[in-house]
Design a protein around this motif. Sequence first.
Motif, PDB file in Angstrom:
ATOM      1  N   LYS A 206       9.147  24.956  -8.219  1.00 50.47           N
ATOM      2  CA  LYS A 206       8.136  23.957  -7.876  1.00 50.47           C
ATOM      3  C   LYS A 206       7.541  23.283  -9.102  1.00 50.47           C
ATOM      4  CE  LYS A 206       6.437  25.926  -3.506  1.00 50.47           C
ATOM      5  NZ  LYS A 206       5.256  26.506  -2.824  1.00 50.47           N
ATOM      6  N   GLN A 207       7.282  24.072 -10.140  1.00 49.83           N
ATOM      7  CA  GLN A 207       6.573  23.532 -11.291  1.00 49.83           C
ATOM      8  C   GLN A 207       7.449  22.703 -12.211  1.00 49.83           C
ATOM      9  OE1 GLN A 207       3.949  26.313 -13.228  1.00 49.83           O
ATOM     10  NE2 GLN A 207       3.335  27.250 -11.298  1.00 49.83           N
ATOM     11  N   ARG A 208       8.683  22.487 -11.820  1.00 50.85           N
ATOM     12  CA  ARG A 208       9.551  21.562 -12.546  1.00 50.85           C
ATOM     13  C   ARG A 208       9.508  20.156 -11.956  1.00 50.85           C
ATOM     14  NH1 ARG A 208      11.936  26.406 -14.051  1.00 50.85           N
ATOM     15  NH2 ARG A 208      13.290  26.269 -15.904  1.00 50.85           N
ATOM     16  N   PHE A 209       8.762  19.953 -10.876  1.00 51.58           N
ATOM     17  CA  PHE A 209       8.788  18.695 -10.140  1.00 51.58           C
ATOM     18  C   PHE A 209       7.411  18.059 -10.045  1.00 51.58           C
ATOM     19  CE2 PHE A 209      12.527  20.903  -8.773  1.00 51.58           C
ATOM     20  CZ  PHE A 209      13.463  19.925  -8.472  1.00 51.58           C
ATOM     21  N   GLY A 210       7.415  16.735 -10.012  1.00 46.44           N
ATOM     22  CA  GLY A 210       6.262  16.020  -9.495  1.00 46.44           C
ATOM     23  C   GLY A 210       6.385  15.984  -7.981  1.00 46.44           C
ATOM     24  N   ALA A 211       5.310  15.695  -7.271  1.00 49.61           N
ATOM     25  CA  ALA A 211       5.353  15.761  -5.806  1.00 49.61           C
ATOM     26  C   ALA A 211       4.646  14.568  -5.183  1.00 49.61           C
ATOM     27  CB  ALA A 211       4.724  17.061  -5.303  1.00 49.61           C
ATOM     28  N   LEU A 212       5.229  14.095  -4.073  1.00 48.97           N
ATOM     29  CA  LEU A 212       4.617  13.065  -3.243  1.00 48.97           C
ATOM     30  C   LEU A 212       4.473  13.610  -1.828  1.00 48.97           C
ATOM     31  CD1 LEU A 212       6.589   9.853  -4.341  1.00 48.97           C
ATOM     32  CD2 LEU A 212       4.208  10.389  -4.867  1.00 48.97           C
ATOM     33  N   ASP A 213       3.294  13.463  -1.254  1.00 48.10           N
ATOM     34  CA  ASP A 213       3.050  13.894   0.120  1.00 48.10           C
ATOM     35  C   ASP A 213       3.352  12.750   1.084  1.00 48.10           C
ATOM     36  OD1 ASP A 213       2.250  16.547  -0.302  1.00 48.10           O
ATOM     37  OD2 ASP A 213       0.197  15.941  -0.751  1.00 48.10           O
ATOM     38  N   PHE A 214       4.088  13.054   2.143  1.00 51.05           N
ATOM     39  CA  PHE A 214       4.383  12.091   3.192  1.00 51.05           C
ATOM     40  C   PHE A 214       3.812  12.597   4.509  1.00 51.05           C
ATOM     41  CE2 PHE A 214       7.248  10.813  -0.037  1.00 51.05           C
ATOM     42  CZ  PHE A 214       7.591   9.500   0.205  1.00 51.05           C
ATOM     43  N   ASN A 215       3.413  11.676   5.358  1.00 48.92           N
ATOM     44  CA  ASN A 215       2.953  12.027   6.691  1.00 48.92           C
ATOM     45  C   ASN A 215       3.273  10.860   7.614  1.00 48.92           C
ATOM     46  OD1 ASN A 215       1.721  13.400   8.845  1.00 48.92           O
ATOM     47  ND2 ASN A 215       0.074  14.163   7.503  1.00 48.92           N
ATOM     48  N   TYR A 216       2.976  11.021   8.890  1.00 46.07           N
ATOM     49  CA  TYR A 216       3.207   9.926   9.817  1.00 46.07           C
ATOM     50  C   TYR A 216       2.233   8.798   9.523  1.00 46.07           C
ATOM     51  CZ  TYR A 216       5.763  13.632  12.154  1.00 46.07           C
ATOM     52  OH  TYR A 216       6.626  14.669  12.427  1.00 46.07           O
ATOM     53  N   PRO A 217       2.663   7.547   9.612  1.00 47.27           N
ATOM     54  CA  PRO A 217       1.802   6.417   9.250  1.00 47.27           C
ATOM     55  C   PRO A 217       0.623   6.249  10.208  1.00 47.27           C
ATOM     56  CG  PRO A 217       4.131   5.783   9.370  1.00 47.27           C
ATOM     57  CD  PRO A 217       4.013   7.133   9.989  1.00 47.27           C
ATOM     58  N   GLU A 218      -0.324   5.415   9.800  1.00 46.83           N
ATOM     59  CA  GLU A 218      -1.421   5.038  10.690  1.00 46.83           C
ATOM     60  C   GLU A 218      -0.861   4.323  11.920  1.00 46.83           C
ATOM     61  OE1 GLU A 218      -4.581   5.803  10.362  1.00 46.83           O
ATOM     62  OE2 GLU A 218      -4.242   6.864   8.468  1.00 46.83           O
ATOM     63  N   HIS A 219      -1.651   4.287  12.966  1.00 49.22           N
ATOM     64  CA  HIS A 219      -1.196   3.790  14.274  1.00 49.22           C
ATOM     65  C   HIS A 219      -0.526   2.420  14.184  1.00 49.22           C
ATOM     66  CE1 HIS A 219      -1.435   3.614  18.743  1.00 49.22           C
ATOM     67  NE2 HIS A 219      -1.460   2.311  18.505  1.00 49.22           N
ATOM     68  N   GLU A 220      -1.209   1.450  13.600  1.00 46.55           N
ATOM     69  CA  GLU A 220      -0.675   0.084  13.562  1.00 46.55           C
ATOM     70  C   GLU A 220       0.592   0.002  12.723  1.00 46.55           C
ATOM     71  OE1 GLU A 220      -1.739  -2.444  15.311  1.00 46.55           O
ATOM     72  OE2 GLU A 220      -3.352  -1.261  16.220  1.00 46.55           O
ATOM     73  N   VAL A 221       0.600   0.722  11.613  1.00 55.76           N
ATOM     74  CA  VAL A 221       1.779   0.697  10.738  1.00 55.76           C
ATOM     75  C   VAL A 221       2.971   1.349  11.429  1.00 55.76           C
ATOM     76  CG1 VAL A 221       2.733   1.517   8.551  1.00 55.76           C
ATOM     77  CG2 VAL A 221       0.375   0.669   8.651  1.00 55.76           C
ATOM     78  N   GLU A 222       2.732   2.470  12.107  1.00 55.83           N
ATOM     79  CA  GLU A 222       3.827   3.149  12.793  1.00 55.83           C
ATOM     80  C   GLU A 222       4.390   2.279  13.915  1.00 55.83           C
ATOM     81  OE1 GLU A 222       4.990   7.666  14.036  1.00 55.83           O
ATOM     82  OE2 GLU A 222       2.885   7.086  14.235  1.00 55.83           O
ATOM     83  N   ALA A 223       3.513   1.588  14.637  1.00 54.61           N
ATOM     84  CA  ALA A 223       3.991   0.685  15.684  1.00 54.61           C
ATOM     85  C   ALA A 223       4.836  -0.435  15.088  1.00 54.61           C
ATOM     86  CB  ALA A 223       2.802   0.108  16.450  1.00 54.61           C
ATOM     87  N   GLU A 224       4.415  -0.947  13.950  1.00 55.80           N
ATOM     88  CA  GLU A 224       5.184  -1.997  13.268  1.00 55.80           C
ATOM     89  C   GLU A 224       6.579  -1.493  12.893  1.00 55.80           C
ATOM     90  OE1 GLU A 224       5.100  -3.975   8.831  1.00 55.80           O
ATOM     91  OE2 GLU A 224       3.177  -3.553   9.789  1.00 55.80           O
ATOM     92  N   ILE A 225       6.655  -0.251  12.401  1.00 55.39           N
ATOM     93  CA  ILE A 225       7.949   0.338  12.036  1.00 55.39           C
ATOM     94  C   ILE A 225       8.844   0.486  13.264  1.00 55.39           C
ATOM     95  CG2 ILE A 225       9.062   2.434  11.168  1.00 55.39           C
ATOM     96  CD1 ILE A 225       6.568   2.810   9.369  1.00 55.39           C
ATOM     97  N   VAL A 226       8.278   0.955  14.369  1.00 49.55           N
ATOM     98  CA  VAL A 226       9.050   1.152  15.598  1.00 49.55           C
ATOM     99  C   VAL A 226       9.588  -0.185  16.105  1.00 49.55           C
ATOM    100  CG1 VAL A 226       8.943   1.904  18.006  1.00 49.55           C
ATOM    101  CG2 VAL A 226       7.823   3.259  16.223  1.00 49.55           C
ATOM    102  N   VAL A 227       8.772  -1.229  16.050  1.00 48.62           N
ATOM    103  CA  VAL A 227       9.216  -2.562  16.468  1.00 48.62           C
ATOM    104  C   VAL A 227      10.389  -3.027  15.620  1.00 48.62           C
ATOM    105  CG1 VAL A 227       8.569  -5.001  16.551  1.00 48.62           C
ATOM    106  CG2 VAL A 227       6.993  -3.269  17.421  1.00 48.62           C
ATOM    107  N   HIS A 228      10.256  -2.887  14.311  1.00 47.68           N
ATOM    108  CA  HIS A 228      11.297  -3.372  13.405  1.00 47.68           C
ATOM    109  C   HIS A 228      12.606  -2.620  13.591  1.00 47.68           C
ATOM    110  CE1 HIS A 228      13.590  -3.779   9.658  1.00 47.68           C
ATOM    111  NE2 HIS A 228      13.002  -4.957   9.525  1.00 47.68           N
ATOM    112  N   GLU A 229      12.527  -1.295  13.731  1.00 50.34           N
ATOM    113  CA  GLU A 229      13.729  -0.473  13.756  1.00 50.34           C
ATOM    114  C   GLU A 229      14.400  -0.397  15.121  1.00 50.34           C
ATOM    115  OE1 GLU A 229      14.907   1.675  10.571  1.00 50.34           O
ATOM    116  OE2 GLU A 229      14.335  -0.434  10.504  1.00 50.34           O
ATOM    117  N   SER A 230      13.636  -0.548  16.195  1.00 47.67           N
ATOM    118  CA  SER A 230      14.212  -0.378  17.526  1.00 47.67           C
ATOM    119  C   SER A 230      14.389  -1.676  18.297  1.00 47.67           C
ATOM    120  CB  SER A 230      13.339   0.572  18.356  1.00 47.67           C
ATOM    121  OG  SER A 230      12.105  -0.036  18.693  1.00 47.67           O
TER     122      SER A 230
END
Length: 307
Positions: A206-230
């Motif tokens: 673990k201590q050899r890496f930098g880290a980025l946390d990911f999570n599910y997007p906010e409501h409006e952003v997630e809806a935008e992603i679903v529209v674009h991809e589906s």
Amino acid sequence: MRDDLTRRGYLPRRNPAFHVPADSPTPSGVVPRAVTDTAGATAGLDAYRVAKEPYYRAVADEIELYKAAYSVRMPMMLKGPTGCGKTRFVEYMAWKLGKPLVTVACNEDMTASDLVGRFLLDANGTRWQDGPLTMAARFGGICYLDEVVEARQDTTVVIHSLTDARRILPLEKKGEIVEAHPDFQVVISYNPGYQSLMKDLKQSTKQRFGALDFNYPEHEVEAEIVVHESGVDLEAAKKLVHIAEHARNLKGHGLDEGISTRMLIYAGSLISRGVAPLAACRVALVRPITDDPDMRNALDSAVTTYF
């Protein structure tokens, strides 16, 4: 003291010709060899280049942070729940940086030889076949180890010498030390929610890496992603996100994992092709994540609330 990247970061400390000084310490029985960036070497990773720009919707400053990390070749760790966009992010960054992306889907049966390479027999005798990690290190690609904790710890330790200031990969079976190409970087991903005492990364890893946390997007952003991809309309996409948010609140209360953005895209794709929303949600959202009858009824009720 000089303040340059070769002293502070993960860039190679040796000269661009990859010359190994005669007095450099090497493991017993291992012969250092030069690695050059020839046209043939570059062609070795051409098949791994991301030809078309992947769609990625930034939710914070992750793109800028990753670019800064890559500028000093810092190994990176992407942490987040399944289906939240970790792999898509790596693909997007590889395209944006113009670097080949060598992806390894880690599993408990994977051995160190699967990563670094092995001798093979063919009609002409014995020949060496580089593994994906070695190939990326030789020719300057990004090596992405997906769900790295699924691999055994005695396998993942092979990346240690590549993820600190040494940036070398000893091939003991071949008697060679591969010095990492200046463009080489290691990226790993995993879901912290699946960790246990038996399945976690060592602190030395673990201590050899930098880290980025990911999570599910906010409501409006997630809806935008679903529209674009589906291709589903925005109103239906927002309803799908509401259902997902309801399921995510049940994580740890009957569900091991909530409904992911990936699953919403599946459901949206079915709806956009004429499948009834209730049926699409049952197939793509509810049935895959639980077999418990009570939990299925609860999620089915959430679906009927919005459709």
